[in-house]
Design a protein around this motif. Structure first.
Motif, mmCIF file in Angstrom:
data_model
loop_
_atom_site.group_PDB
_atom_site.id
_atom_site.type_symbol
_atom_site.label_atom_id
_atom_site.label_comp_id
_atom_site.label_asym_id
_atom_site.label_seq_id
_atom_site.Cartn_x
_atom_site.Cartn_y
_atom_site.Cartn_z
ATOM 1 N N UNK A 247 -24.179 -14.748 -7.800
ATOM 2 C CA UNK A 247 -23.399 -15.748 -8.469
ATOM 3 C C UNK A 247 -23.970 -16.408 -9.553
ATOM 4 N N UNK A 248 -25.393 -16.360 -9.941
ATOM 5 C CA UNK A 248 -25.932 -16.795 -10.981
ATOM 6 C C UNK A 248 -26.060 -15.938 -12.192
ATOM 7 N N UNK A 249 -25.622 -15.003 -12.155
ATOM 8 C CA UNK A 249 -25.398 -13.901 -13.289
ATOM 9 C C UNK A 249 -23.966 -13.726 -13.487
ATOM 10 N N UNK A 250 -23.037 -14.205 -13.085
ATOM 11 C CA UNK A 250 -21.662 -14.152 -13.412
ATOM 12 C C UNK A 250 -21.495 -14.582 -14.924
ATOM 13 N N UNK A 251 -20.961 -13.830 -15.518
ATOM 14 C CA UNK A 251 -20.891 -13.997 -17.197
ATOM 15 C C UNK A 251 -19.864 -14.982 -17.323
ATOM 16 N N UNK A 252 -18.418 -14.531 -16.721
ATOM 17 C CA UNK A 252 -17.391 -15.231 -16.837
ATOM 18 C C UNK A 252 -16.300 -14.681 -15.842
ATOM 19 N N UNK A 253 -14.980 -15.232 -15.847
ATOM 20 C CA UNK A 253 -14.054 -14.781 -15.038
ATOM 21 C C UNK A 253 -12.780 -14.569 -15.807
ATOM 22 N N UNK A 254 -11.799 -13.656 -15.751
ATOM 23 C CA UNK A 254 -10.670 -13.396 -16.469
ATOM 24 C C UNK A 254 -9.314 -12.983 -15.595
ATOM 25 N N UNK A 255 -8.391 -13.334 -16.463
ATOM 26 C CA UNK A 255 -6.986 -13.264 -15.442
ATOM 27 C C UNK A 255 -6.861 -11.630 -16.001
ATOM 28 N N UNK A 256 -6.411 -10.841 -14.670
ATOM 29 C CA UNK A 256 -6.065 -9.439 -14.778
ATOM 30 C C UNK A 256 -4.872 -9.379 -13.903
ATOM 31 N N UNK A 257 -4.120 -8.394 -14.323
ATOM 32 C CA UNK A 257 -2.876 -8.325 -13.611
ATOM 33 C C UNK A 257 -3.023 -7.039 -12.303
ATOM 34 N N UNK A 258 -3.978 -6.096 -12.530
ATOM 35 C CA UNK A 258 -4.096 -5.348 -11.498
ATOM 36 C C UNK A 258 -5.695 -5.398 -10.937
ATOM 37 N N UNK A 259 -5.665 -4.635 -9.622
ATOM 38 C CA UNK A 259 -6.639 -4.913 -8.620
ATOM 39 C C UNK A 259 -7.377 -3.636 -8.227
#
Length: 414
Positions: A247-259
């Motif tokens: 959790x501490x090294x999560x750079x960022x989060x992004x919106x994506x359409x596919x998983x």
């Protein structure tokens, strides 16, 4: 990867970068520069057979000059292949050969063989053009380290790696979360509770999948990217489902359409700016420490002469070198046996040098300045860091400090 392994990897990458820059300067008058990429599982005998076939087909080239140049290049490559047994070395081989233009209608035959590139050669490739094909090799040198990838929505999730520029999907999972419409006979409150429980269970499953993959490599990773629709990715991260060190090294989060696997590619595309900033931030941390010591402490050194003297003393903890430094160092020997050094632009001829007694010094050696300094650093157990010029402090290192600096283990007064 160990620190020693990282340093050797950095040195090897720099040596490959030098060769790439040299090859990019070459051109041929026709399609006469041959490039061959050989993966490690390709038998050398098969490569020789392919080169022999290309040599035969080259006899159909109409231009005598181009025909001769191509056949000479293929003959040179074939001769080099004789040094290998059944298979190429680890990660494969890249061979370059051809008659390059040297001006005035003259040409010079150049042949280079690069063994064990930083990443595996993915497929066999034969290329004949007016320039050598260096892009696949250059792509291997793009260093984004090891990044963990997670994409998820409430029905599906995939985890994987970004290794350099290669994206690898490793694990995936599907959920049992019911749709938003409840079935008959269930109260709205009960349905909502069961749905939330199912979502929570799925988030735990995704986290377990990610933790199993990432935790063993947490000390080697450069970060984690998380993608998905809102609010899924936010719920996942805000719920602290991931191992605390991940959790501490999560750079960022992004919106994506596919998983699925395509979602991993979409995530990496969306994160390009963040990844670039992340790489720069690591360099910026080094430069911030250097400037702090320069302004407030006494553990900073810079410039070729002072840094080299500190390196020889073993007082340098980290050697900071600009990625854009392109200098040679000339070693002069005087009559009394003393040596003196001069840093020169790589494109300039070696000048004469006067010793302290007025006599003319003898040129003992001219070599790449980075390799010269890294050799001393390796002998003294000093870590080398290449610093990008894509931010203000990195640009200052190149232009204000000569591209060479260091953070010391102890003050020396040098």
């Amino acid at each position: 990867m160990s620190r020693q392994g990282e340093e050797m990897d950095d040195r090897r990458k720099y040596e490959f970068q030098k060769v790439i820059e040299e090859l990019e300067q070459y051109s041929g008058s026709g399609t006469q520069l041959v490039t061959i990429y050989v993966p490690e599982d390709k038998q050398i005998s098969d490569v020789v057979a392919h080169v022999t076939q290309e040599h035969s087909e080259a006899s159909n080239i109409k231009s005598k000059q181009t025909r001769t140049a191509v056949q000479d290049a293929l003959t040179s490559i074939k001769d080099r292949l004789r040094y290998y047994d059944v298979y190429p070395p680890e990660n494969g081989l890249v061979l370059f050969s051809g008659a390059i233009d040297t001006g005035g209608g003259q040409t010079d035959m150049v042949t280079k063989v690069l063994e064990s590139p930083p990443e595996p050669v993915e497929s066999f490739r034969y290329h004949c053009d007016s320039a050598f094909l260096t892009d696949p090799l250059a792509d291997m040198l793009v260093d984004k380290g090891l990044i963990g990838l997670v994409v998820l929505d409430r029905r599906e999730a995939t985890v994987g790696w970004l290794k350099g520029k290669r994206i690898e999907a490793i694990k995936s999972a599907s959920s049992l979360v019911p749709g938003k419409q409840r079935k008959g006979g269930q109260s709205a409150q009960r349905f909502a509770r069961l749905r939330l429980e199912a979502i929570d269970n799925f988030y735990q499953e995704v986290a377990e999948m990610a933790n199993d993959l990432f935790v063993p490599y947490r000390h080697d990773m450069d970060g984690v990217l998380v993608g998905g629709p809102s609010p899924t990715k936010d719920e996942f991260l805000d719920g602290d489902y991931l191992h605390h060190e991940i959790q501490q090294i999560v750079i960022d989060k992004f919106d994506v359409a596919y998983t699925d696997e395509s979602g991993l590619r979409e995530l990496v595309d969306a994160a390009q700016d963040a990844l670039a900033d992340h790489e720069v931030m690591k360099d910026k941390t080094q430069m911030d420490e250097f400037f702090k010591e320069l302004n407030e402490g006494d553990l900073a050194t810079y410039g070729f002469d002072a840094t080299r003297r500190n390196l020889i003393m073993g007082s340098v903890d980290r050697l900071l070198i600009s990625e854009d430094l392109r200098k040679d160092v000339v070693t002069y020997e005087c009559a009394d046996g003393t040596e003196e050094y001069e840093l020169l632009d790589r494109r300039k001829n070696t000048p004469t040098h006067k010793c302290e007694d007025g006599s003319e010094a003898e040129v003992k050696e001219r070599e790449d300045a980075i390799e010269h300094l890294m050799s001393i650093a390796e002998e003294r157990g000093t870590e080398t860091k290449f610093i990008s010029t894509d931010f203000e402090e990195g640009d200052q290192l190149l232009h204000a400090f000569g591209g060479i600096a260091g953070i010391l283990r102890y003050a020396t007064g040098v």
